[in-house]
Design an enzyme around this catalytic site. Sequence first.
Site, PDB file in Angstrom:
ATOM      1  CD  GLU A  10      -2.341  -7.771   2.878  1.00  0.00           C
ATOM      2  OE1 GLU A  10      -2.254  -6.573   2.206  1.00  0.00           O
ATOM      3  OE2 GLU A  10      -2.970  -8.156   3.873  1.00  0.00           O
TER       4      GLU A  10
ATOM      5  CB  ALA B 297      -0.937  -0.055   1.332  1.00  0.00           C
TER       6      ALA B 297
ATOM      7  CD  GLU C 155       1.668  -5.622   5.747  1.00  0.00           C
ATOM      8  OE1 GLU C 155       2.444  -6.470   5.897  1.00  0.00           O
ATOM      9  OE2 GLU C 155       0.687  -5.888   4.582  1.00  0.00           O
TER      10      GLU C 155
ATOM     11  N   GLY D 215       0.442  -5.027   0.773  1.00  0.00           N
ATOM     12  CA  GLY D 215      -0.678  -5.133  -0.134  1.00  0.00           C
ATOM     13  C   GLY D 215      -0.312  -5.741  -1.490  1.00  0.00           C
TER      14      GLY D 215
HETATM   15  N1  CO8 Z   1       4.598   3.213  -0.378  1.00  0.00           N
HETATM   16  C1  CO8 Z   1       4.739   4.535  -1.085  1.00  0.00           C
HETATM   17  N2  CO8 Z   1       6.298   4.476  -1.613  1.00  0.00           N
HETATM   18  C2  CO8 Z   1       7.138   3.692  -1.632  1.00  0.00           C
HETATM   19  C3  CO8 Z   1       6.641   2.157  -1.345  1.00  0.00           C
HETATM   20  C4  CO8 Z   1       5.337   2.188  -0.596  1.00  0.00           C
HETATM   21  N3  CO8 Z   1       4.660   1.007   0.043  1.00  0.00           N
HETATM   22  N4  CO8 Z   1       7.725   1.240  -1.457  1.00  0.00           N
HETATM   23  C5  CO8 Z   1       8.520   2.038  -2.233  1.00  0.00           C
HETATM   24  N5  CO8 Z   1       8.275   3.223  -2.372  1.00  0.00           N
HETATM   25  C6  CO8 Z   1       8.793   4.500  -3.038  1.00  0.00           C
HETATM   26  C7  CO8 Z   1      10.243   4.862  -2.093  1.00  0.00           C
HETATM   27  O1  CO8 Z   1       9.660   5.907  -1.011  1.00  0.00           O
HETATM   28  C8  CO8 Z   1      11.001   5.484  -3.029  1.00  0.00           C
HETATM   29  O2  CO8 Z   1      10.548   6.830  -3.332  1.00  0.00           O
HETATM   30  P1  CO8 Z   1      11.469   8.084  -3.477  1.00  0.00           P
HETATM   31  O3  CO8 Z   1      12.388   7.915  -4.526  1.00  0.00           O
HETATM   32  O4  CO8 Z   1      10.742   9.311  -3.919  1.00  0.00           O
HETATM   33  O5  CO8 Z   1      12.326   8.052  -2.054  1.00  0.00           O
HETATM   34  C9  CO8 Z   1      10.860   4.902  -4.407  1.00  0.00           C
HETATM   35  O6  CO8 Z   1       9.436   3.898  -4.312  1.00  0.00           O
HETATM   36  C10 CO8 Z   1      12.037   3.481  -4.437  1.00  0.00           C
HETATM   37  O7  CO8 Z   1      11.905   2.790  -3.354  1.00  0.00           O
HETATM   38  P2  CO8 Z   1      13.325   2.590  -2.730  1.00  0.00           P
HETATM   39  O8  CO8 Z   1      14.472   3.752  -2.747  1.00  0.00           O
HETATM   40  O9  CO8 Z   1      13.180   2.546  -1.099  1.00  0.00           O
HETATM   41  O10 CO8 Z   1      13.891   1.145  -3.334  1.00  0.00           O
HETATM   42  P3  CO8 Z   1      14.952   0.170  -2.607  1.00  0.00           P
HETATM   43  O11 CO8 Z   1      15.033  -0.655  -3.842  1.00  0.00           O
HETATM   44  O12 CO8 Z   1      15.998   0.978  -1.839  1.00  0.00           O
HETATM   45  O13 CO8 Z   1      13.999  -0.661  -1.635  1.00  0.00           O
HETATM   46  C11 CO8 Z   1      12.086  -1.758  -0.874  1.00  0.00           C
HETATM   47  C12 CO8 Z   1      12.936  -1.472  -2.086  1.00  0.00           C
HETATM   48  C13 CO8 Z   1      12.818  -2.726  -0.002  1.00  0.00           C
HETATM   49  C14 CO8 Z   1      10.783  -2.472  -1.500  1.00  0.00           C
HETATM   50  C15 CO8 Z   1      11.729  -0.339  -0.263  1.00  0.00           C
HETATM   51  O14 CO8 Z   1      11.220   0.453  -0.955  1.00  0.00           O
HETATM   52  C16 CO8 Z   1      10.382  -0.810   1.044  1.00  0.00           C
HETATM   53  O15 CO8 Z   1      10.797  -1.267   2.083  1.00  0.00           O
HETATM   54  N6  CO8 Z   1       9.173  -0.424   0.561  1.00  0.00           N
HETATM   55  C17 CO8 Z   1       8.168  -0.606   1.572  1.00  0.00           C
HETATM   56  C18 CO8 Z   1       7.383  -1.917   1.895  1.00  0.00           C
HETATM   57  C19 CO8 Z   1       6.665  -2.217   2.736  1.00  0.00           C
HETATM   58  O16 CO8 Z   1       6.792  -1.805   3.860  1.00  0.00           O
HETATM   59  N7  CO8 Z   1       5.322  -2.494   2.116  1.00  0.00           N
HETATM   60  C20 CO8 Z   1       4.267  -2.386   3.120  1.00  0.00           C
HETATM   61  C21 CO8 Z   1       3.468  -1.403   2.909  1.00  0.00           C
HETATM   62  S1  CO8 Z   1       1.876  -1.265   4.227  1.00  0.00           S
HETATM   63  C22 CO8 Z   1       0.944  -2.273   3.267  1.00  0.00           C
HETATM   64  O17 CO8 Z   1       1.056  -2.815   2.312  1.00  0.00           O
HETATM   65  C23 CO8 Z   1      -0.583  -2.356   4.063  1.00  0.00           C
HETATM   66  C24 CO8 Z   1      -1.289  -3.207   3.496  1.00  0.00           C
HETATM   67  C25 CO8 Z   1      -2.849  -3.521   3.804  1.00  0.00           C
HETATM   68  C26 CO8 Z   1      -3.714  -2.638   3.167  1.00  0.00           C
HETATM   69  C27 CO8 Z   1      -3.457  -2.900   1.402  1.00  0.00           C
HETATM   70  C28 CO8 Z   1      -4.157  -1.772   0.750  1.00  0.00           C
HETATM   71  C29 CO8 Z   1      -3.675  -1.379  -0.649  1.00  0.00           C
END
Ligand code: CO8
Length: 259
Positions: free
Chosen positions: A113, A67, A133, A110
């Site tokens: 999921e 998400a 999460e 998500g």
């Molecule tokens: N949301 C918003 N932006 C994101 C997300 C995300 N989930 N994941 C990555 N991005 C963005 C980063 O902020 C970054 O943006 P910017 O360049 O502006 O800083 C860009 O994408 C590239 O990401 P990274 O620089 O972090 O890339 P890396 O290769 O270094 O890392 C990762 C990749 C490991 C995937 C890392 O981005 C990460 O940990 N992302 C978050 C993963 C996460 O925690 N996901 C769970 C989110 S909560 C959730 O899903 C709740 C689900 C229940 C509801 C479902 C409804 C849809």
Amino acid sequence: MTPEHLIVHQQPAPHVAHVQLHRPKELNALNLELMGELRDVLRQLDADDQVRAIVISGDEKAFAAGADIKQMADKTAIDMYNIDQFSTWDTIRRIKKPLIAAVSGFALGGGCELTMLCDLIIASETARFGQPEIKLGIMPGAGGTQRLTRAVGKALAMEMVLTGRLLTAEEAFQAGLINKIVPVPLYLQEAVKMAATIASMSPLAVRMAKEAVLKSFDTTLDEGLQFERKNFYLLFATEDQKEGMQAFVEKRKPVFKGR
Ligand code: CO8
């Protein structure tokens, strides 16, 4: 209206549609707008007689990294309650045609999921599946504690949900979460191939079989068997059943019409 965060590829194979999640700079993070578009596009494809199976992909780096955290960060519980994003997910859950997830790179939160909401999952060697999460101070909310546990069992589901550890494609395959792993250049092609195979079957048989398999998740064995039996009998009312069996007897390929 043309979707902003999706690309819809028409007919990569006969009777197959391909929907690509397209927010590449955000690793296809699932914001509300993208999910609303996905719901609308899937509903349209579900109603289109020319479409018999649907592939959902992201890109090579990410299926979806979850998400959109930035969109959620300052929300209150009441905001989340009012937004009611999971009604969108409930609609996608009711899509009747088979959904095949083509996953490369991250399928997290998500994103993981969403793959589990699909009926089959084809992954590239770089795919990573996880429910991280917990590291954000929340927990899965779109089926991650339920579908993951049913797919991989309690031990691994608990580990993933409580520690946020990601699974490699190989681990996901060993755990029964996904159907197949292929090299990166082939993951989409392989998913389309799987979709094309399904699309060559009787669409009514496919629909009723999907319904019956999904029924097993939320009913008793006795009720599930009754449900299966009724669908089985019902298929004998179709022209496709006559065609399928006649073609077998005549040693030719059947031509299914969806009637
Ligand atoms: N949301 C918003 N932006 C994101 C997300 C995300 N989930 N994941 C990555 N991005 C963005 C980063 O902020 C970054 O943006 P910017 O360049 O502006 O800083 C860009 O994408 C590239 O990401 P990274 O620089 O972090 O890339 P890396 O290769 O270094 O890392 C990762 C990749 C490991 C995937 C890392 O981005 C990460 O940990 N992302 C978050 C993963 C996460 O925690 N996901 C769970 C989110 S909560 C959730 O899903 C709740 C689900 C229940 C509801 C479902 C409804 C849809």
